[in-house]
Design a protein around this motif. Sequence first.
Motif, PDB file in Angstrom:
ATOM      1  N   GLY A   3       0.812  -1.209   0.000  1.00 56.21           N
ATOM      2  CA  GLY A   3       0.000   0.000   0.000  1.00 56.21           C
ATOM      3  C   GLY A   3       0.845   1.259   0.000  1.00 56.21           C
ATOM      4  O   GLY A   3       0.549   2.224  -0.726  1.00 56.21           O
ATOM      5  N   GLU A   4       1.906   1.263   0.805  1.00 55.14           N
ATOM      6  CA  GLU A   4       2.797   2.420   0.841  1.00 55.14           C
ATOM      7  C   GLU A   4       3.497   2.621  -0.499  1.00 55.14           C
ATOM      8  O   GLU A   4       3.703   3.760  -0.943  1.00 55.14           O
TER       9      GLU A   4
ATOM     10  N   ARG B  72       4.174   5.909  -5.475  1.00 53.57           N
ATOM     11  CA  ARG B  72       4.159   5.998  -6.937  1.00 53.57           C
ATOM     12  C   ARG B  72       3.138   7.026  -7.408  1.00 53.57           C
ATOM     13  O   ARG B  72       3.408   7.776  -8.346  1.00 53.57           O
ATOM     14  N   ARG B  73       1.990   7.075  -6.759  1.00 52.86           N
ATOM     15  CA  ARG B  73       0.998   8.080  -7.137  1.00 52.86           C
ATOM     16  C   ARG B  73       1.476   9.482  -6.777  1.00 52.86           C
ATOM     17  O   ARG B  73       1.277  10.430  -7.538  1.00 52.86           O
ATOM     18  N   SER B  74       2.126   9.628  -5.631  1.00 54.22           N
ATOM     19  CA  SER B  74       2.550  10.953  -5.177  1.00 54.22           C
ATOM     20  C   SER B  74       3.680  11.517  -6.020  1.00 54.22           C
ATOM     21  O   SER B  74       3.860  12.735  -6.080  1.00 54.22           O
TER      22      SER B  74
ATOM     23  N   GLY C 233       1.931  15.922 -12.178  1.00 52.10           N
ATOM     24  CA  GLY C 233       0.928  16.778 -11.567  1.00 52.10           C
ATOM     25  C   GLY C 233       0.916  16.752 -10.063  1.00 52.10           C
ATOM     26  O   GLY C 233       0.081  17.412  -9.443  1.00 52.10           O
ATOM     27  N   ARG C 234       1.813  16.003  -9.444  1.00 54.06           N
ATOM     28  CA  ARG C 234       1.882  15.938  -7.979  1.00 54.06           C
ATOM     29  C   ARG C 234       3.143  16.639  -7.489  1.00 54.06           C
ATOM     30  O   ARG C 234       4.184  16.625  -8.144  1.00 54.06           O
ATOM     31  N   GLY C 235       3.057  17.222  -6.311  1.00 54.13           N
ATOM     32  CA  GLY C 235       4.207  17.921  -5.758  1.00 54.13           C
ATOM     33  C   GLY C 235       5.207  17.020  -5.084  1.00 54.13           C
ATOM     34  O   GLY C 235       6.350  17.403  -4.856  1.00 54.13           O
ATOM     35  N   GLY C 236       4.772  15.804  -4.716  1.00 53.99           N
ATOM     36  CA  GLY C 236       5.665  14.873  -4.051  1.00 53.99           C
ATOM     37  C   GLY C 236       5.148  14.489  -2.686  1.00 53.99           C
ATOM     38  O   GLY C 236       3.978  14.702  -2.342  1.00 53.99           O
ATOM     39  N   ILE C 237       6.041  13.932  -1.859  1.00 50.94           N
ATOM     40  CA  ILE C 237       5.648  13.425  -0.552  1.00 50.94           C
ATOM     41  C   ILE C 237       6.873  13.366   0.350  1.00 50.94           C
ATOM     42  O   ILE C 237       8.010  13.235  -0.122  1.00 50.94           O
TER      43      ILE C 237
ATOM     44  N   ALA D   1       9.848   2.527  -5.437  1.00 51.45           N
ATOM     45  CA  ALA D   1       8.827   3.434  -5.975  1.00 51.45           C
ATOM     46  C   ALA D   1       9.314   4.162  -7.220  1.00 51.45           C
ATOM     47  O   ALA D   1       8.516   4.444  -8.125  1.00 51.45           O
ATOM     48  N   VAL D   2      10.604   4.495  -7.288  1.00 54.59           N
ATOM     49  CA  VAL D   2      11.116   5.277  -8.424  1.00 54.59           C
ATOM     50  C   VAL D   2      11.851   4.414  -9.430  1.00 54.59           C
ATOM     51  O   VAL D   2      12.440   4.936 -10.385  1.00 54.59           O
TER      52      VAL D   2
END
Length: 675
Positions: free
Chosen positions: A26-27, A32-34, A38-42, A59-60
């Motif tokens: 889940g994490e 990956r979505r964050s 269009g996302r600023g990150g996490i 994730a990357v």
Amino acid sequence: MTTSVRDARTLRPLPSPPWPFTGRDGELELLRRSSGAGRGGIVVTGPPGCGRSRLAAEAVRGTDRVRVAGTPETRRTAFAAFAHLLPEGVTLHRAVQLLAGVRLLLVDDAHLLDDDSAALVHQLAVHGRTRLLILATDGAPAPGAVARLRSGDLLPRLALEPLPREDITELLATAAGVPLEPLTVNRLQRLARGDLGLLRDLLDALRDREVLRRDPEGEEWRWRGPVPVTPALRERAAAVLGRSCPEEREILDRLAFAEPLPLGVEGLDPGVLERLEVDALVRADGEDDATVRLAHPLHGPLLRAVTGRLRARRLAGDRGAWGAALEAEAGELARRIDGADVRDGAAPVGEWLVGEAEGEVVPAGYAAVRARFARLRGESREAVAWAREGLAGAPGDEGCLFELGCAAAQLGESAPAAPARPDLGGCAPRPPFGPERASSANSPGGGTPGRGGLPGPSPSVPPSGVPGRSPSLSPSRDGGPPARAQPSGGEGGHGPEGPGGGALRTGGQGALPGTPDQLIPYDAVRQAAPEGGVFARHADALARGDGPGLDAAAAELEERGFLLLAAEAQAQAARLHRDPRAARTARTRAVALARRCQGARTPALAGLVLGELTTRQRQIVTLAAAGLSNRQIAERLTLSVRTVGNHLYGAYTRLGASDRTALPWLVELPDSRTA
């Protein structure tokens, strides 16, 4: 000639396999979505060793990104983390402009950044042109700019918890390359305390020093003896091993051999203790902080491993003292069982005895209590391991044979035939209750909980002891297991039958493999539980077909540590709920609890939901639970792989499952052996 690892008694050093990525699905999806367009990150935070860097790397993977990292040595050098990306003497404004074209920036160990690098990362987050994946340690000192990012005000924050025990067990099983015995897995987890980097160092040390040996009782490999003192582990414990002050080292060594110690004991200088506490090497413990112990579980074993024999003999003191402490531990565990509270509890003397004391034999009475405590917690494989430890020194011990049979029954496996416990012979069966055969596991003892353990502790016996040689624990006069102290009260302490009632008789279905005919842990009629107890509430809710009542009983059972019983109660609730959403919630909780029970398979957990699926879904889910891939299922049923995937997706929705790893707890395999 090639010798297989399976044919060897000692595991020779093998090339260390790649450290697998386990759990965190889940994490991983959230990261990956964050980090997508269009996302600023996490910002990802968590305790040391929780796997932040590995999670970010997964994730990357395969994406275009730039990585920077903070280090302790460069915290006073301007823009040190970005030295490979920026020209010398650059200003903050110019640095922001130069990095505007970076699509994804991974910032590892952000809490170690120099002030200028931290300010640059903060400005990139404010401008929002560069997607940021920032990793930082919880509680560690950090520059003000990173502290503001870590608060989650500017970017979303993911706070990682330590990896769950079941995931660490799976990780170790894969990383070791051989199956590890449960007591060895528990010891590694206890020493690492959630730090995956330390866990890897420990496993590498075992492999390098060739201390893993095959269990003569099976295919698993086990670790007994002191912790191997490798350079990596020395570096991990440099703060305690390198302590040069004689007074400080004396206290650390005393704690290593006899922790916890009362604060008022002779020789524990308060000023020295305070210095050690400031350096996070010792901590106050117990009620009102009346005792002191080492701050990290690895420090004691390493201090013992590097101590000379003469010094160890002096520090150990009376070599027979730990026998009384062992009985005290068993008495405390027995009282907790009688009080219907089996939440995790420390038992350091027994863990030392089974782990480090080579050549010593675990007393069978103690092993039976430990096996029973583990079994009631749903730790079935650990219960088997403790029972076998006791049988190694007393092959005919009735208590250990009984626990071995019950634990094996929870796992759907066979065990050596065990004689009936002598204290169960005169109990008559009682009528069944509820709409189905009730699981006798609702009775914590699976028999007569008030008997068959070790004597309770003497008031003069300290809660811990020092290593030495064990005196024999005397059996009872009739030749059976030593008699245990009478229950001290609590919810489960209701006379000789204890929580859940007394003996169990067959329900007309024959004996389970490895258990006596009159003791059938799952295909049996459970005795009536004492009025007002959680087991009685569970039985009453099951008899009335009360789904919400079973939910409440499951929650209380889980709170008290009875994970397998809680999983069964939730599985029973899933069948009885009329509201589909409530049924899915109960089913999901049953699966989550069952995953923590070391592969237990009981009738209440098997075949939960196949009736809710279509015929085709039922076929596909059953094959998937048996381990077949989507392509193999498609070939067997003459379907397309896409059709199989669609059916599985629909089944997951109905079952409340996220993927096929949950299926073995949700369906009953055609060739499975249920108890």
